[in-house]
Design an enzyme around this catalytic site. Structure first.
Site, PDB file in Angstrom:
ATOM      1  N   ALA A 180      37.637  49.887  29.610  1.00  0.00           N
ATOM      2  CA  ALA A 180      38.992  49.403  29.921  1.00  0.00           C
ATOM      3  C   ALA A 180      39.194  49.352  31.425  1.00  0.00           C
ATOM      4  O   ALA A 180      38.982  50.340  32.124  1.00  0.00           O
ATOM      5  CB  ALA A 180      40.033  50.322  29.283  1.00  0.00           C
ATOM      6  N   ALA A 181      39.605  48.185  31.910  1.00  0.00           N
ATOM      7  CA  ALA A 181      39.827  48.035  33.346  1.00  0.00           C
ATOM      8  C   ALA A 181      40.527  46.719  33.614  1.00  0.00           C
ATOM      9  O   ALA A 181      40.476  45.799  32.801  1.00  0.00           O
ATOM     10  CB  ALA A 181      38.492  48.049  34.093  1.00  0.00           C
ATOM     11  N   GLU A 182      41.181  46.664  34.738  1.00  0.00           N
ATOM     12  CA  GLU A 182      41.525  45.370  35.320  1.00  0.00           C
ATOM     13  C   GLU A 182      40.252  44.920  36.014  1.00  0.00           C
ATOM     14  O   GLU A 182      39.648  45.678  36.778  1.00  0.00           O
ATOM     15  CB  GLU A 182      42.669  45.534  36.328  1.00  0.00           C
ATOM     16  N   THR A 226      30.314  49.000  38.109  1.00  0.00           N
ATOM     17  CA  THR A 226      29.864  47.683  38.556  1.00  0.00           C
ATOM     18  C   THR A 226      29.034  47.788  39.827  1.00  0.00           C
ATOM     19  O   THR A 226      29.218  48.721  40.620  1.00  0.00           O
ATOM     20  CB  THR A 226      31.093  46.784  38.816  1.00  0.00           C
ATOM     21  N   ASP A 227      28.159  46.804  40.036  1.00  0.00           N
ATOM     22  CA  ASP A 227      27.387  46.773  41.289  1.00  0.00           C
ATOM     23  C   ASP A 227      28.290  46.518  42.502  1.00  0.00           C
ATOM     24  O   ASP A 227      27.881  46.734  43.642  1.00  0.00           O
ATOM     25  CB  ASP A 227      26.261  45.727  41.223  1.00  0.00           C
ATOM     26  N   GLU A 228      29.527  46.057  42.233  1.00  0.00           N
ATOM     27  CA  GLU A 228      30.408  45.722  43.359  1.00  0.00           C
ATOM     28  C   GLU A 228      30.805  46.956  44.174  1.00  0.00           C
ATOM     29  O   GLU A 228      31.294  46.825  45.290  1.00  0.00           O
ATOM     30  CB  GLU A 228      31.644  44.961  42.873  1.00  0.00           C
ATOM     31  N   TYR A 241      39.662  45.580  43.747  1.00  0.00           N
ATOM     32  CA  TYR A 241      38.988  45.815  42.461  1.00  0.00           C
ATOM     33  C   TYR A 241      37.814  46.769  42.641  1.00  0.00           C
ATOM     34  O   TYR A 241      37.733  47.815  41.979  1.00  0.00           O
ATOM     35  CB  TYR A 241      38.498  44.487  41.848  1.00  0.00           C
ATOM     36  N   LYS A 275      37.153  50.702  41.283  1.00  0.00           N
ATOM     37  CA  LYS A 275      36.008  51.110  40.451  1.00  0.00           C
ATOM     38  C   LYS A 275      35.233  52.238  41.151  1.00  0.00           C
ATOM     39  O   LYS A 275      34.775  53.182  40.510  1.00  0.00           O
ATOM     40  CB  LYS A 275      35.087  49.914  40.180  1.00  0.00           C
ATOM     41  N   ASN A 328      27.987  39.753  34.473  1.00  0.00           N
ATOM     42  CA  ASN A 328      27.639  39.420  33.083  1.00  0.00           C
ATOM     43  C   ASN A 328      28.098  38.012  32.744  1.00  0.00           C
ATOM     44  O   ASN A 328      29.071  37.508  33.314  1.00  0.00           O
ATOM     45  CB  ASN A 328      28.372  40.347  32.120  1.00  0.00           C
TER      46      ASN A 328
HETATM   47  P1  NAD Z   1      37.796  42.182  30.672  1.00  0.00           P
HETATM   48  O1  NAD Z   1      38.878  41.970  31.676  1.00  0.00           O
HETATM   49  O2  NAD Z   1      37.286  41.022  29.883  1.00  0.00           O
HETATM   50  O3  NAD Z   1      38.273  43.283  29.609  1.00  0.00           O
HETATM   51  C1  NAD Z   1      38.979  44.431  29.971  1.00  0.00           C
HETATM   52  C2  NAD Z   1      39.677  44.975  28.727  1.00  0.00           C
HETATM   53  O4  NAD Z   1      40.368  46.172  29.087  1.00  0.00           O
HETATM   54  C3  NAD Z   1      40.727  44.016  28.144  1.00  0.00           C
HETATM   55  O5  NAD Z   1      40.586  43.921  26.749  1.00  0.00           O
HETATM   56  C4  NAD Z   1      42.055  44.683  28.520  1.00  0.00           C
HETATM   57  O6  NAD Z   1      43.096  44.421  27.576  1.00  0.00           O
HETATM   58  C5  NAD Z   1      41.656  46.155  28.525  1.00  0.00           C
HETATM   59  N1  NAD Z   1      42.554  46.968  29.349  1.00  0.00           N
HETATM   60  C6  NAD Z   1      43.011  46.690  30.601  1.00  0.00           C
HETATM   61  N2  NAD Z   1      43.832  47.668  31.018  1.00  0.00           N
HETATM   62  C7  NAD Z   1      43.884  48.591  30.013  1.00  0.00           C
HETATM   63  C8  NAD Z   1      44.548  49.839  29.855  1.00  0.00           C
HETATM   64  N3  NAD Z   1      45.354  50.335  30.817  1.00  0.00           N
HETATM   65  N4  NAD Z   1      44.379  50.524  28.707  1.00  0.00           N
HETATM   66  C9  NAD Z   1      43.575  50.037  27.702  1.00  0.00           C
HETATM   67  N5  NAD Z   1      42.940  48.856  27.805  1.00  0.00           N
HETATM   68  C10 NAD Z   1      43.079  48.147  28.950  1.00  0.00           C
HETATM   69  O7  NAD Z   1      36.630  42.897  31.473  1.00  0.00           O
HETATM   70  P2  NAD Z   1      35.045  42.902  31.206  1.00  0.00           P
HETATM   71  O8  NAD Z   1      34.443  41.821  31.993  1.00  0.00           O
HETATM   72  O9  NAD Z   1      34.793  43.020  29.768  1.00  0.00           O
HETATM   73  O10 NAD Z   1      34.662  44.283  31.923  1.00  0.00           O
HETATM   74  C11 NAD Z   1      34.608  45.495  31.196  1.00  0.00           C
HETATM   75  C12 NAD Z   1      34.171  46.604  32.126  1.00  0.00           C
HETATM   76  O11 NAD Z   1      32.895  46.293  32.684  1.00  0.00           O
HETATM   77  C13 NAD Z   1      35.105  46.817  33.317  1.00  0.00           C
HETATM   78  O12 NAD Z   1      35.209  48.195  33.533  1.00  0.00           O
HETATM   79  C14 NAD Z   1      34.388  46.134  34.472  1.00  0.00           C
HETATM   80  O13 NAD Z   1      34.703  46.757  35.685  1.00  0.00           O
HETATM   81  C15 NAD Z   1      32.941  46.365  34.101  1.00  0.00           C
HETATM   82  N6  NAD Z   1      31.970  45.360  34.583  1.00  0.00           N
HETATM   83  C16 NAD Z   1      32.179  44.025  34.371  1.00  0.00           C
HETATM   84  C17 NAD Z   1      31.230  43.110  34.809  1.00  0.00           C
HETATM   85  C18 NAD Z   1      31.390  41.624  34.551  1.00  0.00           C
HETATM   86  O14 NAD Z   1      30.585  40.835  35.022  1.00  0.00           O
HETATM   87  N7  NAD Z   1      32.368  41.188  33.785  1.00  0.00           N
HETATM   88  C19 NAD Z   1      30.077  43.546  35.462  1.00  0.00           C
HETATM   89  C20 NAD Z   1      29.896  44.927  35.660  1.00  0.00           C
HETATM   90  C21 NAD Z   1      30.858  45.823  35.212  1.00  0.00           C
HETATM   91  P1  TYD Z   2      33.709  35.968  39.318  1.00  0.00           P
HETATM   92  O1  TYD Z   2      33.279  35.390  38.013  1.00  0.00           O
HETATM   93  O2  TYD Z   2      35.172  36.093  39.602  1.00  0.00           O
HETATM   94  O3  TYD Z   2      32.971  37.365  39.460  1.00  0.00           O
HETATM   95  P2  TYD Z   2      32.859  38.364  40.759  1.00  0.00           P
HETATM   96  O4  TYD Z   2      33.808  37.924  41.798  1.00  0.00           O
HETATM   97  O5  TYD Z   2      33.243  39.670  40.168  1.00  0.00           O
HETATM   98  O6  TYD Z   2      31.437  38.279  41.202  1.00  0.00           O
HETATM   99  O7  TYD Z   2      33.081  35.077  40.466  1.00  0.00           O
HETATM  100  C1  TYD Z   2      31.683  34.886  40.589  1.00  0.00           C
HETATM  101  C2  TYD Z   2      31.423  34.119  41.861  1.00  0.00           C
HETATM  102  O8  TYD Z   2      31.981  32.801  41.717  1.00  0.00           O
HETATM  103  C3  TYD Z   2      32.105  34.720  43.081  1.00  0.00           C
HETATM  104  O9  TYD Z   2      31.246  34.544  44.208  1.00  0.00           O
HETATM  105  C4  TYD Z   2      33.360  33.882  43.257  1.00  0.00           C
HETATM  106  C5  TYD Z   2      32.945  32.525  42.730  1.00  0.00           C
HETATM  107  N1  TYD Z   2      34.015  31.735  42.090  1.00  0.00           N
HETATM  108  C6  TYD Z   2      34.230  30.404  42.491  1.00  0.00           C
HETATM  109  O10 TYD Z   2      33.551  29.868  43.382  1.00  0.00           O
HETATM  110  N2  TYD Z   2      35.211  29.684  41.857  1.00  0.00           N
HETATM  111  C7  TYD Z   2      35.995  30.217  40.891  1.00  0.00           C
HETATM  112  O11 TYD Z   2      36.912  29.514  40.373  1.00  0.00           O
HETATM  113  C8  TYD Z   2      35.751  31.572  40.478  1.00  0.00           C
HETATM  114  C9  TYD Z   2      36.578  32.215  39.393  1.00  0.00           C
HETATM  115  C10 TYD Z   2      34.747  32.291  41.105  1.00  0.00           C
END
Ligand code: NAD
Ligand code: TYD
Length: 344
Positions: free
Chosen positions: A82-84, A125-127, A153, A157, A183
């Site tokens: 769970a995260a923003e 996250t790697d960020e 963000y 994290k 991902n």
């Molecule tokens: P996402 O935004 O798709 O999903 C986040 C989920 O968390 C949503 O379903 C949202 O409703 C829920 N949520 C938000 N605030 C909440 C709260 N206060 N209580 C309960 N639920 C809440 O995100 P994602 O891409 O699935 O990422 C999931 C996790 O993986 C995050 O912690 C993110 O930092 C991490 N992560 C994501 C990526 C990526 O590429 N997407 C890569 C590495 C790590």
């Molecule tokens: P994003 O999917 O938001 O992931 P993160 O910022 O966590 O890596 O963005 C991936 C890359 O794509 C990032 O360098 C920002 C770029 N980007 C665009 O160029 N246009 C877009 O509309 C979005 C959403 C991201």
């Protein structure tokens, strides 16, 4: 075993729920999610049919509700997704990122301490490592790379990661942390690069590339990430951090071009727009530790994963079109409104 999955109505959490239901039918999966704009209960429709799956709409910051749930379920393992999660939103409004990502983590760990969970896993996250320069392709993030964040963000994290390590050292909470690269795959909310470009291209809308599009991300198919987490929670060493990535670095612009080609859309849709503030240049993970210690390796090559992902979005138009129209947000009310009223 009972596994508590938070944020399971989001992209990676939902993929993890389905992996667990498939690979570990003997386990009970309890999922909580606040159902923010990014959470979609329709994604969990299939999971709802499993008798060993329970869903509760819950905010991880709601201490009372979270403790009550731990009291009822006594989870063995907690996996916190769970995260923003969207960098651009964190630039517009950092507050909710600190609230959910840091304070929500604290609530979950306090409950984990009280109820003696065997493992608290933090999905990071790697960020948190900041970025790498484009002209040093020899550099990669290892677990020893110092945290040096760029966006609200990633800072939130990293704050959570530091707190996890503190709870391990100070209170002996059995924690692990995973830090994964970008991902892609089914159920990703169409505000992130790949699904946004697919949706826009299909609608013949402009494809907004930030700046020159030369920023590099290290893309991993979501199922590979979920398999790595599954290994870590079962065989990983308490107190450790594991980096997850598949050595698959791509420039944003090249990804957008691949999507145009796959959908037979003209590259003239690509529109260079104002760059993101503080935009990280390059992310690149060294996954040697998880390979060495847990035998994990990515299974899906990018060239296959991206085609599978594009096909998934073509086959599930109703899923993302309802998200774009905002209609999906009525789903919980429609499905659960009456039941909740009945329960009052
Ligand atoms: P996402 O935004 O798709 O999903 C986040 C989920 O968390 C949503 O379903 C949202 O409703 C829920 N949520 C938000 N605030 C909440 C709260 N206060 N209580 C309960 N639920 C809440 O995100 P994602 O891409 O699935 O990422 C999931 C996790 O993986 C995050 O912690 C993110 O930092 C991490 N992560 C994501 C990526 C990526 O590429 N997407 C890569 C590495 C790590
Ligand atoms: P994003 O999917 O938001 O992931 P993160 O910022 O966590 O890596 O963005 C991936 C890359 O794509 C990032 O360098 C920002 C770029 N980007 C665009 O160029 N246009 C877009 O509309 C979005 C959403 C991201």
């Amino acid at each position: 075993m009972t596994i508590l999955v938070t944020g399971g109505a989001g992209f990676i959490g939902a993929n993890f729920v389905y992996l667990e239901l498939k690979e570990h039918p003997e386990d009970r999966i309890v999922c909580i999610d606040k159902l923010t704009y990014a959470g979609n209960l329709e994604t969990l429709e299939e999971a709802m049919k499993y008798p060993n799956f329970r869903f509760e709409k819950m905010d991880i910051c709601d201490r009372e509700a979270v403790f009550q749930l731990f009291e009822e379920e006594k989870p063995d393992i907690v996996v916190n997704f769970a995260a923003e999660s969207h960098v651009d939103r964190s630039i517009e409004d950092p507050g909710i990122f600190l609230q959910t990502n840091i304070l929500g983590t604290q609530v979950l760990m306090d409950a984990s301490r009280k109820y003696g969970v065997k493992r608290y896993h933090q999905v990071s996250t790697d960020e948190v490592y900041g970025d790498l320069p484009l002209d040093r392709p020899d550099l990669f993030f290892t677990e020893e790379t110092p945290l040096k964040t760029s966006s609200p963000y990633s800072s939130s994290k990293a704050g959570a990661d530091l707190l996890v390590n503190a709870y391990h050292r100070t209170f002996g909470l059995p924690t692990t942390i995973s830090r994964c690269s970008n991902n892609y795959g089914p159920y990703q909310f169409p505000e992130k690069l790949i699904p946004l470009m697919i949706a826009n291209a299909l609608a013949d809308k402009p494809l907004p590339v930030y700046g020159e599009g030369l920023n590099v991300r290290d893309w991993l198919y979501v199922e590979d990430h979920c398999k790595a987490i599954d290994l870590i929670i079962r065989d990983g060493k308490v107190g450790e951090v594991y980096n997850i990535g598949g050595h698959n670095e791509m420039k944003n612009i090249d990804i957008v071009k691949i999507i145009c080609k796959a959908l037979d859309k003209p590259e003239s849709l690509i529109t260079h727009v104002t760059d993101r503030k503080g935009h990280d240049m390059r992310y690149a993970i060294d996954p040697a530790k998880i390979h060495r210690e847990l035998g994990w390796l990515p299974e899906t090559m990018f060239k296959d994963g991206i085609q599978k992902t594009i096909q998934w979005y073509l086959d599930h138009k109703e899923w993302w079109e309802r998200i774009i129209s905002g209609e999906y947000q009525n789903y919980f009310e429609k499905m659960y409104g009456d039941r909740l009223k009945d329960a009052e």
